[in-house]
Design a protein around this motif. Structure first.
Motif, mmCIF file in Angstrom:
data_model
loop_
_atom_site.group_PDB
_atom_site.id
_atom_site.type_symbol
_atom_site.label_atom_id
_atom_site.label_comp_id
_atom_site.label_asym_id
_atom_site.label_seq_id
_atom_site.Cartn_x
_atom_site.Cartn_y
_atom_site.Cartn_z
ATOM 1 N N ARG A 120 2.228 -1.301 10.875
ATOM 2 C CA ARG A 120 2.978 -1.589 9.646
ATOM 3 C C ARG A 120 3.648 -2.938 9.824
ATOM 4 O O ARG A 120 4.428 -3.146 10.756
ATOM 5 N N TYR A 123 1.010 -7.174 2.144
ATOM 6 C CA TYR A 123 -0.179 -7.786 2.735
ATOM 7 C C TYR A 123 -1.007 -8.425 1.628
ATOM 8 O O TYR A 123 -0.743 -8.231 0.435
ATOM 9 N N ILE A 176 -5.250 -7.079 5.231
ATOM 10 C CA ILE A 176 -5.503 -5.665 5.501
ATOM 11 C C ILE A 176 -6.857 -5.494 6.174
ATOM 12 O O ILE A 176 -6.989 -4.778 7.174
ATOM 13 N N ARG A 179 -7.502 -3.965 9.931
ATOM 14 C CA ARG A 179 -8.426 -2.854 10.160
ATOM 15 C C ARG A 179 -9.501 -3.250 11.173
ATOM 16 O O ARG A 179 -9.878 -2.454 12.044
ATOM 17 N N THR A 228 -6.592 0.984 3.331
ATOM 18 C CA THR A 228 -5.744 0.889 4.523
ATOM 19 C C THR A 228 -6.059 1.949 5.570
ATOM 20 O O THR A 228 -5.709 1.773 6.730
ATOM 21 N N ASP A 249 -5.205 1.285 11.535
ATOM 22 C CA ASP A 249 -4.951 1.659 10.156
ATOM 23 C C ASP A 249 -3.612 1.056 9.745
ATOM 24 O O ASP A 249 -2.730 0.832 10.583
ATOM 25 N N VAL A 250 -3.473 0.785 8.463
ATOM 26 C CA VAL A 250 -2.266 0.132 7.950
ATOM 27 C C VAL A 250 -1.397 1.178 7.263
ATOM 28 O O VAL A 250 -1.839 1.869 6.340
ATOM 29 N N PRO A 263 0.808 -1.230 0.000
ATOM 30 C CA PRO A 263 0.000 0.000 0.000
ATOM 31 C C PRO A 263 0.838 1.274 0.000
ATOM 32 O O PRO A 263 1.930 1.339 0.560
#
Length: 244
Positions: A147, A153, A158, A162, A242, A167-168, A28
């Motif tokens: 992270r 991922y 993901i 979440r 993400t 949040d990613v 991402p």
């Protein structure tokens, strides 16, 4: 629809293409809102395992430059003194979750850069929550971001991360190629950052030449008048569902 047809269509519609790596995994992207008066970037550092690169840390502290640090439980166990320094400068350092054992948070068995992935949803949860719990147990605030190791991922992992409440954190500029770049190249990459970039570098390899270059690149951005912000201070836009 084949990817070769999909990408021009997305471009025509003004939509971002999915960040799909050659191995079929998602990598991402993340940007922050551009500065209103001066260009700004978010410095993010991974503390995977190993030790602490004081060349970078001292530049951040001496120049009052904020940054977001992604910390694993493995690194935390070996670097209590540096973690205490981060905690003592809570106005500068946002401490976030890099996992428990530095295992890629991928819910199918696939090696990434020679590192075995978590391999199942249960193992992804253990990696994510293990890292978060270690941070909180050591006195850090509850982390908001995650992270994973290698920053790759699947769409399903993901979504799982979440659902766990994180949040990613992707990135838009790789400052040091996993701390493997030479000092000159790392300096050049970071010094050439654009307004709104989220920069990823590593803060756990004090014997690598890259750290010297990362520190120099940060100072070069400062000399250009760039503003530095933490991820918790600005609005972000991320690919692959993400964030937001």
């Amino acid at each position: 629809m084949k990817t070769i047809l999909l990408l021009p269509l997305l471009a025509a519609l003004g939509l971002a293409a999915p960040a799909l790596a050659h191995d079929g995994l998602l990598e991402p992207k993340l940007h922050i809102a551009a500065g209103s008066k001066t260009p700004r970037v978010a410095l993010t550092f991974d503390a995977c395992m190993g030790l602490a690169d004081q060349r970078i840390i001292s530049v951040l502290i001496e120049n009052r430059i904020p940054a977001t640090i992604f910390i694993t439980e493995r690194w935390l166990k070996r670097n209590a003194e540096t973690f205490a320094i981060f905690r003592a400068h809570a106005d500068l350092f946002e401490l976030e979750n890099h996992g428990a054992m530095h295992v890629p948070a991928i819910d199918r068995p696939v090696p990434v850069y020679g590192i075995a992935s978590a391999g199942s949803a249960q193992a992804v949860e253990a990696e994510v929550m293990g890292g978060a719990n270690a941070l909180v147990a050591s006195g850090a605030p509850q982390p908001h971001w995650f992270r994973g190791a290698t920053a790759k991922y699947t769409a399903s992992s993901i979504a799982q991360i979440r659902a766990l409440g994180f949040d990613v954190a992707g990135y838009s500029l790789n400052g040091d190629d996993g701390s493997l770049l030479g000092a000159r190249m790392a300096t050049r990459r970071i010094a050439n950052a654009h307004d709104g970039d989220v920069i990823i570098s590593h803060i756990n390899q004090p014997t690598h030449a890259a750290g010297e270059g990362v520190a120099a690149g940060i100072l070069a951005l400062k000399a250009k008048g760039y503003e530095f912000v933490r991820l918790d201070a600005v609005h972000e836009e991320g690919s692959n569902a993400t964030v937001n």
